[in-house]
Design a protein around this motif. Structure first.
Motif, mmCIF file in Angstrom:
data_model
loop_
_atom_site.group_PDB
_atom_site.id
_atom_site.type_symbol
_atom_site.label_atom_id
_atom_site.label_comp_id
_atom_site.label_asym_id
_atom_site.label_seq_id
_atom_site.Cartn_x
_atom_site.Cartn_y
_atom_site.Cartn_z
ATOM 1 N N LEU A 1 0.828 -1.199 0.000
ATOM 2 C CA LEU A 1 0.000 0.000 0.000
ATOM 3 C C LEU A 1 0.865 1.253 0.000
ATOM 4 O O LEU A 1 0.544 2.251 -0.659
ATOM 5 N N ARG A 2 1.971 1.211 0.737
ATOM 6 C CA ARG A 2 2.893 2.344 0.773
ATOM 7 C C ARG A 2 3.449 2.638 -0.623
ATOM 8 O O ARG A 2 3.489 3.796 -1.057
ATOM 9 N N LEU A 3 3.876 1.615 -1.336
ATOM 10 C CA LEU A 3 4.424 1.817 -2.676
ATOM 11 C C LEU A 3 3.369 2.354 -3.638
ATOM 12 O O LEU A 3 3.645 3.233 -4.463
ATOM 13 N N PRO B 1 9.758 0.572 2.067
ATOM 14 C CA PRO B 1 10.673 -0.412 1.474
ATOM 15 C C PRO B 1 11.814 0.220 0.695
ATOM 16 O O PRO B 1 12.874 -0.396 0.547
ATOM 17 N N VAL B 2 11.619 1.447 0.186
ATOM 18 C CA VAL B 2 12.698 2.112 -0.551
ATOM 19 C C VAL B 2 13.888 2.348 0.373
ATOM 20 O O VAL B 2 15.038 2.050 0.040
ATOM 21 N N MET B 3 13.630 2.884 1.572
ATOM 22 C CA MET B 3 14.704 3.108 2.531
ATOM 23 C C MET B 3 15.282 1.786 3.019
ATOM 24 O O MET B 3 16.505 1.608 3.082
ATOM 25 N N MET B 4 14.420 0.849 3.379
ATOM 26 C CA MET B 4 14.897 -0.416 3.921
ATOM 27 C C MET B 4 15.714 -1.198 2.893
ATOM 28 O O MET B 4 16.713 -1.821 3.238
ATOM 29 N N ASP B 5 15.301 -1.171 1.623
ATOM 30 C CA ASP B 5 16.068 -1.881 0.596
ATOM 31 C C ASP B 5 17.504 -1.385 0.534
ATOM 32 O O ASP B 5 18.450 -2.176 0.378
ATOM 33 N N THR C 1 10.630 3.666 -6.417
ATOM 34 C CA THR C 1 9.416 2.955 -6.028
ATOM 35 C C THR C 1 9.203 1.732 -6.903
ATOM 36 O O THR C 1 8.865 0.646 -6.412
ATOM 37 N N PHE C 2 9.409 1.888 -8.196
ATOM 38 C CA PHE C 2 9.248 0.754 -9.114
ATOM 39 C C PHE C 2 10.270 -0.345 -8.819
ATOM 40 O O PHE C 2 9.937 -1.539 -8.840
ATOM 41 N N SER C 3 11.520 0.040 -8.543
ATOM 42 C CA SER C 3 12.539 -0.974 -8.268
ATOM 43 C C SER C 3 12.249 -1.693 -6.952
ATOM 44 O O SER C 3 12.452 -2.910 -6.846
ATOM 45 N N SER C 4 11.739 -0.978 -5.951
ATOM 46 C CA SER C 4 11.375 -1.620 -4.693
ATOM 47 C C SER C 4 10.156 -2.514 -4.862
ATOM 48 O O SER C 4 10.044 -3.564 -4.224
ATOM 49 N N ALA C 5 9.220 -2.101 -5.722
ATOM 50 C CA ALA C 5 8.050 -2.940 -5.995
ATOM 51 C C ALA C 5 8.468 -4.254 -6.643
ATOM 52 O O ALA C 5 7.925 -5.324 -6.316
ATOM 53 N N ALA D 1 6.283 -6.781 -12.434
ATOM 54 C CA ALA D 1 5.846 -6.207 -11.161
ATOM 55 C C ALA D 1 5.835 -4.683 -11.225
ATOM 56 O O ALA D 1 4.916 -4.035 -10.720
ATOM 57 N N MET D 2 6.854 -4.103 -11.839
ATOM 58 C CA MET D 2 6.896 -2.645 -12.005
ATOM 59 C C MET D 2 5.668 -2.150 -12.759
ATOM 60 O O MET D 2 5.022 -1.162 -12.369
ATOM 61 N N LEU D 3 5.346 -2.827 -13.855
ATOM 62 C CA LEU D 3 4.207 -2.426 -14.671
ATOM 63 C C LEU D 3 2.907 -2.480 -13.886
ATOM 64 O O LEU D 3 2.080 -1.566 -13.944
ATOM 65 N N LEU D 4 2.717 -3.540 -13.112
ATOM 66 C CA LEU D 4 1.484 -3.694 -12.338
ATOM 67 C C LEU D 4 1.361 -2.616 -11.266
ATOM 68 O O LEU D 4 0.268 -2.075 -11.037
ATOM 69 N N PHE D 5 2.462 -2.285 -10.598
ATOM 70 C CA PHE D 5 2.411 -1.230 -9.586
ATOM 71 C C PHE D 5 2.158 0.128 -10.229
ATOM 72 O O PHE D 5 1.462 0.976 -9.654
ATOM 73 N N ALA D 6 2.714 0.372 -11.413
ATOM 74 C CA ALA D 6 2.450 1.630 -12.109
ATOM 75 C C ALA D 6 0.969 1.752 -12.462
ATOM 76 O O ALA D 6 0.362 2.811 -12.274
ATOM 77 N N LEU D 7 0.382 0.663 -12.945
ATOM 78 C CA LEU D 7 -1.047 0.688 -13.272
ATOM 79 C C LEU D 7 -1.893 0.886 -12.019
ATOM 80 O O LEU D 7 -2.885 1.625 -12.033
ATOM 81 N N GLY D 8 -1.484 0.243 -10.911
ATOM 82 C CA GLY D 8 -2.211 0.428 -9.663
ATOM 83 C C GLY D 8 -2.161 1.868 -9.180
ATOM 84 O O GLY D 8 -3.158 2.413 -8.696
ATOM 85 N N GLY D 9 -0.998 2.506 -9.292
ATOM 86 C CA GLY D 9 -0.877 3.907 -8.914
ATOM 87 C C GLY D 9 -1.731 4.812 -9.771
ATOM 88 O O GLY D 9 -2.328 5.783 -9.281
#
Length: 462
Positions: A130-132, A241-245, A321-325, A346-354
């Motif tokens: 949800l954060r991403l 996750p961006v920071m934690m990664d 964000t995409f790389s962390s997703a 996965a990047m594509l799906l998160f972009a569509l979700g956003g």
């Protein structure tokens, strides 16, 4: 907002930035480069690459707008409150160091699964997903607002272009591309902010003491937000996750120093940008909005520079964000084979979700910070008892804490969006930040109490 920014110039600069980014963004074929950010020789990123990447990914377009708007409305109290969230670099560094070098964890999901069972990793994955998604949504929303009214042709075109361009080089180079382009984007962002501050410093109405004294009253809602930020700053980094990664990429010394440098650089830039909002708030006239006031005071060149800073920060956040997703879905959740192909999917799906959230979500930029920060409070007892004190938490207490935190975040969102009025009716509180503070205290108090009662000293087996 768009009538104050020279859109042809901003559009030209956007395409120039895209061309420059594509020129330096590498194409990665190995999973190590795509998911772990290693270069072609297999080396992890260095101190300054990590630090500047952290800075640009945490100074999102939404962050700049939030800092300026909070300064515009609440003066120095509002800016300090938002800057306090950047203390997350210090608490995040401590969390990463304990996880890696005290508990031997290779990622957060594995540690939570080991100590809290499947519920620990599933609840965490839900939160960071949800954060991403909200990061994609919020940064695209700012880009859209710069170019046109919500839902209009220019608004939709700008969002589509920034999404497409950022997604293209992110899919090509993964985390390695994000790290490499972040350094360029930091240089451009710092130059834009420095230019705005130079204009501010030479303005005849600029008075530093006046900025410090603006909206200093104790009943200023900005102070309430500062307390909220200090209460959330322990759990806030762990749900990003961006920071934690970036905390799991390099050796201990490199990681520690990169987090420390990221803290002081990002806090300084956010404070500096917030000064623009305070200055505009002091000199606003009538029902002016932030950008309208800044344009009147500093001229269209400042509006253009502001637009450039926002677009750069949006792009730098989106690629990370995409790389962390991709890493979350493929490596941490194991939803597919560890390949660059699955990472790109996965990047594509998160972009569509956003993009879906942009079309149907709220237009309140701070709402995403407040809601996700409140939801992340279920991690505070985990950080204190499990990571810090090396105790075990009873599964029932943990699950109850998750439900209360998510319920509190949902309640605040509904209250802030005027769908409900329960908190005000029961407590008599009116301002949204007072309601947020009450929800934060209740969620945090419940979690620390129940998880503390349900915790026990960890047994060490031979």
């Amino acid at each position: 907002m768009t009538e104050h920014i020279p859109l042809p110039a901003l559009t030209a600069l956007l395409f120039g930035l895209a061309a420059l980014t594509f020129a330096i963004a590498p194409r990665v074929r190995s999973p190590e480069g795509f998911f772990a950010g290693h270069d072609h020789a297999g080396r992890p990123p260095g101190i300054w690459t990590l630090a500047l990447s952290q800075v640009t990914t945490w100074i999102f377009a939404r962050s700049l707008m939030n800092a300026a708007i909070l300064g515009y409305l609440f003066g120095l109290a509002g800016v300090l409150a938002y800057t306090a969230y950047y203390g997350s670099f210090l608490t995040g560094a401590w969390i990463v160091d304990r996880l890696r070098f005290r508990h031997g964890a290779h990622n957060i999901q594995g540690f939570l699964r080991q100590r809290l069972g499947q519920a620990g990793s599933v609840s965490y994955n839900l939160l960071v997903s949800l954060r991403l998604l909200t990061e994609v949504f919020a940064n695209l929303l700012v880009v859209g607002i710069l170019f046109g009214a919500a839902g209009g042709g220019a608004w939709m075109l700008a969002i589509a272009l920034v999404t497409g361009l950022t997604l293209a080089y992110s899919m090509a180079g993964g985390l390695h591309a994000a790290l490499r382009t972040d350094v360029l984007q930091f240089a451009l962002l710092a130059a834009a902010i420095a230019g705005l501050l130079w204009m501010l410093g030479w303005h005849p109405q600029f008075a530093p003491l006046e900025l410090a004294s603006f909206e200093w009253a104790l009943d200023n809602p900005g102070w309430l937000l500062l307390i909220v930020a200090l209460l959330q700053v322990l759990s806030y980094p762990m749900h990003d996750p961006v920071m934690m990664d970036r905390g799991f990429l390099a050796d201990r010394r490199t990681t520690r120093r990169s987090f420390l440098h990221a803290f002081w650089i990002s806090a300084t830039l956010i404070l500096a940008f917030g000064l623009l909002g305070i200055f505009a708030g002091i000199h606003r006239e009538g029902g002016e909005e932030l950008l309208e006031t800044l344009t009147r005071l500093l001229g269209p060149a400042a509006a253009l520079m502001l637009g450039v800073a926002l677009v750069i920060s949006a792009a730098s956040t989106l690629d990370s964000t995409f790389s962390s997703a991709a890493k979350l879905a493929v490596v941490d959740m194991g939803l597919g084979q560890r390949s660059t192909r699955n990472g790109r999917l996965a990047m594509l799906l998160f972009a569509l979700g956003g993009l879906v959230l942009v079309l149907f979500g709220t237009d309140d930029l701070f709402a995403a910070v407040a809601v996700s920060g409140t939801a992340s409070l279920f991690l505070t007892p985990v950080i204190v008892y499990v990571i810090g004190l090396n105790r075990d938490i009873a599964p029932r207490a943990y699950l109850g804490n998750v439900i209360v935190a998510l319920g509190g975040a949902t309640l605040y969102f509904l209250e802030d969006s005027d769908y409900l009025g329960w908190i005000g009716a029961i407590s008599g509180l009116e301002h949204s930040y007072a309601k947020l503070l009450l929800v934060t205290l209740c969620v945090l108090g419940w979690g620390m109490l129940t998880c503390g009662i349900g915790s026990r000293r960890r047994r060490v087996t031979a």
